[in-house]
Design a protein around this motif. Structure first.
Motif, PDB file in Angstrom:
ATOM      1  N   VAL A  21       0.816  -1.251   0.078  1.00 56.30           N
ATOM      2  CA  VAL A  21      -0.186   0.006   0.165  1.00 56.30           C
ATOM      3  C   VAL A  21       0.918   1.287   0.139  1.00 56.30           C
ATOM      4  O   VAL A  21       0.644   2.306  -0.834  1.00 56.30           O
ATOM      5  CB  VAL A  21      -0.948   0.224   1.012  1.00 56.30           C
ATOM      6  CG1 VAL A  21      -1.605   1.324   1.494  1.00 56.30           C
ATOM      7  CG2 VAL A  21      -2.070  -1.117   0.931  1.00 56.30           C
ATOM      8  N   GLU A  22       1.997   1.218   0.942  1.00 54.41           N
ATOM      9  CA  GLU A  22       2.893   2.356   0.764  1.00 54.41           C
ATOM     10  C   GLU A  22       3.406   2.814  -0.737  1.00 54.41           C
ATOM     11  O   GLU A  22       3.932   4.065  -1.121  1.00 54.41           O
ATOM     12  CB  GLU A  22       3.998   2.177   1.734  1.00 54.41           C
ATOM     13  CG  GLU A  22       3.443   2.254   3.439  1.00 54.41           C
ATOM     14  CD  GLU A  22       4.725   1.664   4.422  1.00 54.41           C
ATOM     15  OE1 GLU A  22       5.813   1.615   3.787  1.00 54.41           O
ATOM     16  OE2 GLU A  22       4.415   1.653   5.466  1.00 54.41           O
ATOM     17  N   GLN A  23       3.686   1.453  -1.352  1.00 50.83           N
ATOM     18  CA  GLN A  23       4.162   1.895  -2.620  1.00 50.83           C
ATOM     19  C   GLN A  23       3.037   2.013  -3.625  1.00 50.83           C
ATOM     20  O   GLN A  23       3.423   2.510  -4.958  1.00 50.83           O
ATOM     21  CB  GLN A  23       4.866   0.584  -3.201  1.00 50.83           C
ATOM     22  CG  GLN A  23       5.962   0.291  -2.515  1.00 50.83           C
ATOM     23  CD  GLN A  23       6.761  -0.961  -3.338  1.00 50.83           C
ATOM     24  OE1 GLN A  23       6.182  -1.710  -3.842  1.00 50.83           O
ATOM     25  NE2 GLN A  23       7.987  -0.999  -3.189  1.00 50.83           N
ATOM     26  N   GLY A  24       2.021   2.353  -3.374  1.00 52.47           N
ATOM     27  CA  GLY A  24       0.688   2.874  -4.160  1.00 52.47           C
ATOM     28  C   GLY A  24       0.062   1.598  -4.875  1.00 52.47           C
ATOM     29  O   GLY A  24      -0.756   2.118  -5.854  1.00 52.47           O
ATOM     30  N   HIS A  25       0.164   0.469  -4.711  1.00 57.58           N
ATOM     31  CA  HIS A  25      -0.484  -0.508  -5.220  1.00 57.58           C
ATOM     32  C   HIS A  25      -2.093  -0.582  -4.875  1.00 57.58           C
ATOM     33  O   HIS A  25      -2.338  -0.286  -3.646  1.00 57.58           O
ATOM     34  CB  HIS A  25       0.063  -2.022  -5.049  1.00 57.58           C
ATOM     35  CG  HIS A  25       1.655  -1.906  -5.727  1.00 57.58           C
ATOM     36  ND1 HIS A  25       1.854  -2.020  -7.046  1.00 57.58           N
ATOM     37  CD2 HIS A  25       2.702  -2.238  -5.096  1.00 57.58           C
ATOM     38  CE1 HIS A  25       3.169  -1.973  -7.130  1.00 57.58           C
ATOM     39  NE2 HIS A  25       3.528  -2.045  -6.086  1.00 57.58           N
ATOM     40  N   ASP A  26      -2.785  -1.230  -5.588  1.00 56.92           N
ATOM     41  CA  ASP A  26      -4.152  -1.433  -5.342  1.00 56.92           C
ATOM     42  C   ASP A  26      -4.360  -2.722  -4.705  1.00 56.92           C
ATOM     43  O   ASP A  26      -4.146  -3.844  -5.592  1.00 56.92           O
ATOM     44  CB  ASP A  26      -5.006  -1.397  -6.627  1.00 56.92           C
ATOM     45  CG  ASP A  26      -6.610  -1.579  -6.460  1.00 56.92           C
ATOM     46  OD1 ASP A  26      -6.738  -2.090  -5.325  1.00 56.92           O
ATOM     47  OD2 ASP A  26      -7.488  -1.995  -7.399  1.00 56.92           O
ATOM     48  N   VAL A  27      -4.448  -3.111  -3.535  1.00 56.26           N
ATOM     49  CA  VAL A  27      -4.190  -4.389  -2.836  1.00 56.26           C
ATOM     50  C   VAL A  27      -5.663  -4.607  -2.544  1.00 56.26           C
ATOM     51  O   VAL A  27      -6.468  -4.136  -1.868  1.00 56.26           O
ATOM     52  CB  VAL A  27      -3.393  -4.365  -1.521  1.00 56.26           C
ATOM     53  CG1 VAL A  27      -3.445  -5.542  -0.996  1.00 56.26           C
ATOM     54  CG2 VAL A  27      -1.902  -3.680  -2.061  1.00 56.26           C
ATOM     55  N   VAL A  28      -5.877  -6.185  -2.941  1.00 52.52           N
ATOM     56  CA  VAL A  28      -6.994  -6.673  -2.646  1.00 52.52           C
ATOM     57  C   VAL A  28      -6.722  -8.127  -1.706  1.00 52.52           C
ATOM     58  O   VAL A  28      -5.800  -8.763  -1.934  1.00 52.52           O
ATOM     59  CB  VAL A  28      -7.611  -7.373  -3.925  1.00 52.52           C
ATOM     60  CG1 VAL A  28      -8.998  -8.131  -3.344  1.00 52.52           C
ATOM     61  CG2 VAL A  28      -8.119  -6.342  -4.653  1.00 52.52           C
ATOM     62  N   LEU A  29      -7.341  -8.211  -0.540  1.00 48.17           N
ATOM     63  CA  LEU A  29      -7.012  -9.344   0.410  1.00 48.17           C
ATOM     64  C   LEU A  29      -8.073 -10.337   0.207  1.00 48.17           C
ATOM     65  O   LEU A  29      -9.236 -10.222   0.198  1.00 48.17           O
ATOM     66  CB  LEU A  29      -7.082  -8.809   1.622  1.00 48.17           C
ATOM     67  CG  LEU A  29      -6.114  -7.800   2.183  1.00 48.17           C
ATOM     68  CD1 LEU A  29      -6.262  -7.297   3.702  1.00 48.17           C
ATOM     69  CD2 LEU A  29      -4.728  -7.992   1.619  1.00 48.17           C
ATOM     70  N   PHE A  30      -7.749 -11.770   0.111  1.00 50.93           N
ATOM     71  CA  PHE A  30      -8.717 -12.828   0.133  1.00 50.93           C
ATOM     72  C   PHE A  30      -8.243 -13.495   1.546  1.00 50.93           C
ATOM     73  O   PHE A  30      -7.208 -14.206   1.807  1.00 50.93           O
ATOM     74  CB  PHE A  30      -8.201 -14.010  -0.991  1.00 50.93           C
ATOM     75  CG  PHE A  30      -9.464 -14.945  -1.007  1.00 50.93           C
ATOM     76  CD1 PHE A  30     -10.503 -14.975  -1.720  1.00 50.93           C
ATOM     77  CD2 PHE A  30      -9.299 -16.091  -0.211  1.00 50.93           C
ATOM     78  CE1 PHE A  30     -11.435 -15.879  -1.895  1.00 50.93           C
ATOM     79  CE2 PHE A  30     -10.313 -16.990  -0.301  1.00 50.93           C
ATOM     80  CZ  PHE A  30     -11.424 -16.973  -1.074  1.00 50.93           C
ATOM     81  N   ASN A  31      -9.341 -13.765   2.246  1.00 49.46           N
ATOM     82  CA  ASN A  31      -9.144 -14.385   3.528  1.00 49.46           C
ATOM     83  C   ASN A  31     -10.465 -14.687   4.341  1.00 49.46           C
ATOM     84  O   ASN A  31     -11.588 -14.344   3.747  1.00 49.46           O
ATOM     85  CB  ASN A  31      -8.344 -13.500   4.708  1.00 49.46           C
ATOM     86  CG  ASN A  31      -8.757 -12.027   4.825  1.00 49.46           C
ATOM     87  OD1 ASN A  31     -10.087 -12.005   5.052  1.00 49.46           O
ATOM     88  ND2 ASN A  31      -8.185 -10.985   4.579  1.00 49.46           N
TER      89      ASN A  31
END
Length: 309
Positions: A21-31
Motif C-alpha cells: 500500500v505504501e508503494q501505491g498498489h491497489d491491494v485486494v485481500l482474500f481471507n
C-alpha cells in the motif's frame, strides 16, 4: 498494479500488505474475514481458500497483475489460482518453506539441495514444482524460522515466557544445534524486492537472517533483548528421546542443525536483512510480547523435564 494477497491480516501478510500500500498498489485481500485488515479501506474478499469451488466462484470475475500466495499449504490450495489467472499475471509469488529440505551432512542449505519427499511441508515443494511446470512467471521463497511482532507461532515467545518468569530454559541435546531466524519485516522487504524483478522470475530464494545461532545462544540472546543478564540464564539440557510428550511440544525448534545460505537472494535482489538477531528480538519483545494480552504459560512439559533430573 492490482495485487491479490492471499491472507493479508496475520503476521507476514500484515507487513507485506502495508508495504504494498505504501508503494501505491491497489491491494485486494482474500481471507476468512476473522481478523481486521492492516490498512483501512482495502477491498477484501472473504472465503475459504481450501474450498476450490468457493475460491473459483468468488474470484472468477476479478483480474490481477500479481498474486502473493502467503498461506498455501497444499498444491490443491494454489492450483485454482493458477487455473484462473496463470496466463494473465505478470508475477506469481509463493511463500514456501525451508522445511522442504532433506537432512544433510553439509550445511548451510542452498536452493539446489534435495528436498525431503516425506517432509510435512511436501505440499509446499509440490506447489513449487507445479508452478515451474506451468511456465508462469513465478518466484518462490523459502523462509527458515520467522519471528517478530504479531508472530502467532511460539518461537521467540517460548523463550520470553520462561525468562520473564525466571524459570530454567529446557534445551534438547547439548544446546549446540545450529539454527537460523529471520525477522518478518525482512521477509516482507525481500518479497517487495522480488515483485516484478526480472532476475527473480523462475527462481527460488532462501530468506532469513544473515547469521546462524545455537539453541543455547538463542536463549541468551532472548535474555539480552529483554534487558536480562544472558550469563544468568539457567539452561537445562535433556534427551528428548527419554520422554513421551505425546502431541505436546517441548521445544519450538527442530532438534537438528537447520540453516540456509541467503547469498542468492542478496545477489539477485539487492536485498539484505536489516535486523540483527538481538535488535529483532528486542522489537518483538518490546512492541508485541510486553503489550499484548496472553494466556498464562503452560509449563507442565518443562516441569516433567526438570523433575526428571
Amino acid at each position: 498494479m492490482r495485487i491479490l494477497v492471499m491472507g493479508g491480516t496475520r503476521f507476514i501478510g500484515v507487513y507485506l500488505t502495508q508495504a504494498l500500500v505504501e508503494q501505491g498498489h491497489d491491494v485486494v485481500l482474500f481471507n476468512r474475514g476473522n481478523c481486521q485488515p492492516p490498512v483501512s479501506g482495502l477491498t477484501q474478499i472473504h472465503g475459504d481458500r481450501t474450498n476450490a469451488e468457493q475460491l473459483t466462484s468468488l474470484l472468477k470475475s476479478e483480474s490481477f497483475d500479481v498474486i502473493f500466495d502467503n498461506n498455501g499449504r497444499e498444491l490443491s490450495d494454489t492450483k485454482p489460482l493458477v487455473d484462473l489467472f496463470g496466463d494473465k499475471l505478470s508475477h506469481f509469488i509463493y511463500v514456501s518453506s525451508a522445511g522442504v529440505y532433506a537432512a544433510s551432512d553439509e550445511m548451510p542449505h542452498s536452493e539446489e539441495d534435495p528436498v525431503d519427499p516425506k517432509s510435512r511441508h511436501r505440499g509446499k515443494f509440490e506447489t513449487e514444482h507445479y508452478l515451474a511446470a506451468q511456465k508462469i512467471p513465478f518466484t518462490a521463497v523459502r523462509p527458515v524460522y520467522i519471528y517478530g511482532p504479531k508472530n502467532y507461532n511460539p518461537v521467540e515467545s517460548w523463550f520470553f515466557d520462561r525468562l520473564s518468569h525466571d524459570r530454567p530454559v529446557p534445551i534438547p541435546g547439548n544446546g549446540l544445534y545450529i539454527t537460523q531466524l529471520g525477522h518478518v519485516a525482512d521477509l516482507a522487504s525481500a518479497l517487495i524486492a522480488i515483485l516484478n524483478n526480472p532476475k527473480a522470475i523462475g527462481q527460488i530464494y532462501n530468506i532469513s537472517g544473515e547469521k546462524f545461532i545455537t539453541f543455547n545462544g538463542l536463549a541468551r540472546q532472548c535474555a539480552l533483548a529483554m534487558g536480562k543478564d544472558p550469563e544468568k540464564v539457567e539452561l537445562v539440557h535433556y534427551d528428548p528421546k527419554a520422554f513421551d510428550f505425546g502431541k505436546r511440544k517441548a521445544f519450538p525448534l527442530r532438534p537438528q542443525h537447520f540453516f540456509t545460505s541467503i547469498a542468492k537472494a542478496q545477489q539477485d535482489l539487492n536485498w539484505s536483512p536489516q535486523f540483527d538477531l538481538v535488535s529483532g528480538l528486542k522489537d518483538s519483545y518490546l512492541t508485541d510480547y510486553q503489550v499484548q494480552p496472553s494466556e498464562p504459560p503452560d509449563f507442565s512439559v518443562d516441569d516433567e523435564i526438570l523433575n526428571a533430573r
